[in-house]
Design a protein around this motif. Sequence first.
Motif, mmCIF file in Angstrom:
data_model
loop_
_atom_site.group_PDB
_atom_site.id
_atom_site.type_symbol
_atom_site.label_atom_id
_atom_site.label_comp_id
_atom_site.label_asym_id
_atom_site.label_seq_id
_atom_site.Cartn_x
_atom_site.Cartn_y
_atom_site.Cartn_z
ATOM 1 N N LEU A 112 60.807 29.862 88.842
ATOM 2 C CA LEU A 112 61.831 29.737 89.875
ATOM 3 C C LEU A 112 63.206 30.084 89.341
ATOM 4 C CD1 LEU A 112 60.744 26.419 91.649
ATOM 5 C CD2 LEU A 112 60.250 28.786 92.321
ATOM 6 N N VAL A 113 63.501 29.639 88.126
ATOM 7 C CA VAL A 113 64.782 29.934 87.482
ATOM 8 C C VAL A 113 64.504 30.388 86.064
ATOM 9 C CG1 VAL A 113 67.030 29.039 86.758
ATOM 10 C CG2 VAL A 113 65.996 28.214 88.890
ATOM 11 N N GLU A 114 64.938 31.594 85.743
ATOM 12 C CA GLU A 114 64.770 32.093 84.388
ATOM 13 C C GLU A 114 65.618 31.280 83.421
ATOM 14 O OE1 GLU A 114 62.881 34.100 82.950
ATOM 15 O OE2 GLU A 114 61.995 35.386 84.479
ATOM 16 N N GLY A 115 65.210 31.242 82.166
ATOM 17 C CA GLY A 115 65.960 30.531 81.146
ATOM 18 C C GLY A 115 65.448 30.879 79.774
ATOM 19 N N ASP A 116 65.994 30.219 78.765
ATOM 20 C CA ASP A 116 65.655 30.511 77.373
ATOM 21 C C ASP A 116 64.628 29.548 76.797
ATOM 22 O OD1 ASP A 116 67.454 32.558 77.476
ATOM 23 O OD2 ASP A 116 68.954 31.621 76.170
ATOM 24 N N TRP A 117 64.397 28.424 77.438
ATOM 25 C CA TRP A 117 63.532 27.424 76.810
ATOM 26 C C TRP A 117 62.872 26.550 77.868
ATOM 27 C CZ3 TRP A 117 64.654 22.169 77.430
ATOM 28 C CH2 TRP A 117 65.927 21.878 77.958
ATOM 29 N N TYR A 118 61.808 25.866 77.430
ATOM 30 C CA TYR A 118 61.086 24.943 78.294
ATOM 31 C C TYR A 118 60.480 23.860 77.409
ATOM 32 C CZ TYR A 118 57.633 23.080 81.569
ATOM 33 O OH TYR A 118 56.900 22.252 82.362
ATOM 34 N N HIS A 119 60.410 22.652 77.931
ATOM 35 C CA HIS A 119 59.750 21.566 77.214
ATOM 36 C C HIS A 119 58.860 20.822 78.193
ATOM 37 C CE1 HIS A 119 59.382 19.003 73.644
ATOM 38 N NE2 HIS A 119 59.216 18.010 74.496
ATOM 39 N N ASP A 120 57.592 20.737 77.857
ATOM 40 C CA ASP A 120 56.621 20.075 78.721
ATOM 41 C C ASP A 120 57.027 18.608 78.920
ATOM 42 O OD1 ASP A 120 54.237 18.649 79.628
ATOM 43 O OD2 ASP A 120 53.154 20.488 79.170
ATOM 44 N N PRO A 121 57.167 18.158 80.166
ATOM 45 C CA PRO A 121 57.613 16.775 80.400
ATOM 46 C C PRO A 121 56.627 15.733 79.890
ATOM 47 C CG PRO A 121 56.910 17.818 82.459
ATOM 48 C CD PRO A 121 56.967 18.899 81.426
ATOM 49 N N GLU A 122 55.386 16.133 79.612
ATOM 50 C CA GLU A 122 54.396 15.186 79.099
ATOM 51 C C GLU A 122 54.467 15.026 77.579
ATOM 52 O OE1 GLU A 122 52.565 13.344 81.123
ATOM 53 O OE2 GLU A 122 53.636 14.346 82.755
ATOM 54 N N VAL A 123 55.276 15.852 76.925
ATOM 55 C CA VAL A 123 55.407 15.794 75.464
ATOM 56 C C VAL A 123 56.728 15.109 75.128
ATOM 57 C CG1 VAL A 123 55.565 17.133 73.331
ATOM 58 C CG2 VAL A 123 54.047 17.894 75.182
ATOM 59 N N PRO A 124 56.733 14.100 74.252
ATOM 60 C CA PRO A 124 57.989 13.450 73.870
ATOM 61 C C PRO A 124 59.014 14.462 73.382
ATOM 62 C CG PRO A 124 56.122 12.193 73.044
ATOM 63 C CD PRO A 124 55.562 13.475 73.595
ATOM 64 N N ASP A 125 60.279 14.196 73.683
ATOM 65 C CA ASP A 125 61.332 15.166 73.392
ATOM 66 C C ASP A 125 61.611 15.355 71.915
ATOM 67 O OD1 ASP A 125 61.706 15.771 76.039
ATOM 68 O OD2 ASP A 125 63.235 14.237 76.348
#
Length: 526
Positions: A112-125
Amino acid sequence: MIMRGKITLMLMVLISGACGQNGMDPDYGPEDQYGRNLTHEQIVLGSRLENPYKTENVVRALSSLYPTKADRVQVETTDLYVRFLPKNEKQLDVLQKMGVHLTDHPLDYEILVEGDWYHDPEVPDDMMTWQYAVVPEDFVFPDVEYELIDECHISENASDTRADDGIDWEAVEREAYVLTGNSTFLTPDTKADKVKPAGRITIVDEAADDGKQVGVKGVRVSCNTFVKFAHAYTDEDGYYKMDKKFSAQLRYRLVFDNVKDFSIGFNLILEPASASTLGKASPEGIDMTVTKDSESKLFKRCAVNNAVYDYYERCCPEDLNLPLPPKDLRIWLFHKMKASCAVMMHHGAVLDMSVVSAFLGDFAPLVKVFLPDLIIGVERKDDFSSIYAEVCHELAHASHFTKVGTEYWNNDILYILESFLESGVMDYGDGTGKNAGYCEVGEMWAYHLSSKMWQERYGGDYPAFGTSFWFYPQILRYIEQKCMDCWEMFSVMDSKVTSRDALQRALMAYAPDHSDYIELIFNRYL
């Protein structure tokens, strides 16, 4: 365990530059403004899509186009769409050394929105997120947690035994897009023919090269549609060409692991090589020019990339004749930090973690996962020339590290970091503390070399980098002008040269015919 969301928030504050505008596609204006409205923040995913390259979907497409042949033609699984969950840098290195190209976001979702990074919400930050990849069907999986998502058929990767089967596999691929509801990915001008993406990525340094566009050098351009990837490195003029053909709209990215064996990182969250999205575009490829008016992170990554590449080129025997920094150099950029430092932790410098933690503040947990070599603070460095000076300075240190080793470096960097923590600025103390001599030699060298390289690139008066400090890098400038080449001075700076006096003695021993002049210059700056 760090609270969920804390590292994400901290990193966004420290690393992020100015936010771009959101949008699904870049503006298609003039070539030199391609992608000007892309966001370089977090990727926003939409719905999951049906993968047209899934083996069973290719079988369906084959049956649709060749109903009388389908039962006689074997559609083999050529590739596996998988995701890995590395626990640490060592596991990640294992995958990378096996040639696995990783992305931090799934490949079968709407963007939906391009970007440089992603982090799976199920994985601790504070942990590495899932890393998605496409590997050969016979891939031998290492001891890293993984999940198989799809068995896939990519026609270019199939065995040659089917060459005379009479099947138009390009047509089958396009039919698979149609049958899986992805026909909108097929661009009108390429539905009949595939093309190899090609183009040029350039950058402008307004103060050099008459302000002309020059190539973004040796960086990896990556493109994909679903699980079908192609990668190519730019040449010295910024040109690239993929080795695979496509007929669907592609997502393009610059991945800052360079052919010169250095990487610029890290992306949110915790990636050793930063990636900058270039958006979605035609399979024919893209041309893009980056300027200081481009999105800040993209410009600064490209500027650092070119500055490092040029330094490596200039280290050759025909030019500066200096040792290169260590292989696999890890460079971190901090957009909300002014100070820089060659900590060389990835290459074995063993620093007092309490000092490192105090230097990085809340961001110290990052070094538990990835160890940097160079930390480059780029706050208020908004033009190429200021970035160039900073990068050359830290690379001069990295070449020095190659020569003197980790024990020397531990003493040098510990003094510098402790001095920084006392004052809050990179002022190197007053020169009286323990190990100040290591700092004196190292900073004289780094400020001299960066001044020399900056003047040779930009012309004008010799810059006064570092001349206000207590270690007087101008001593080396005057010696080079009179009696010794830069590489000759550096040749004496071995692990035994740990103070100003030791450096003076080493230079005089190397050039005894000029010892009186060398002594005179050193005495001038007592």
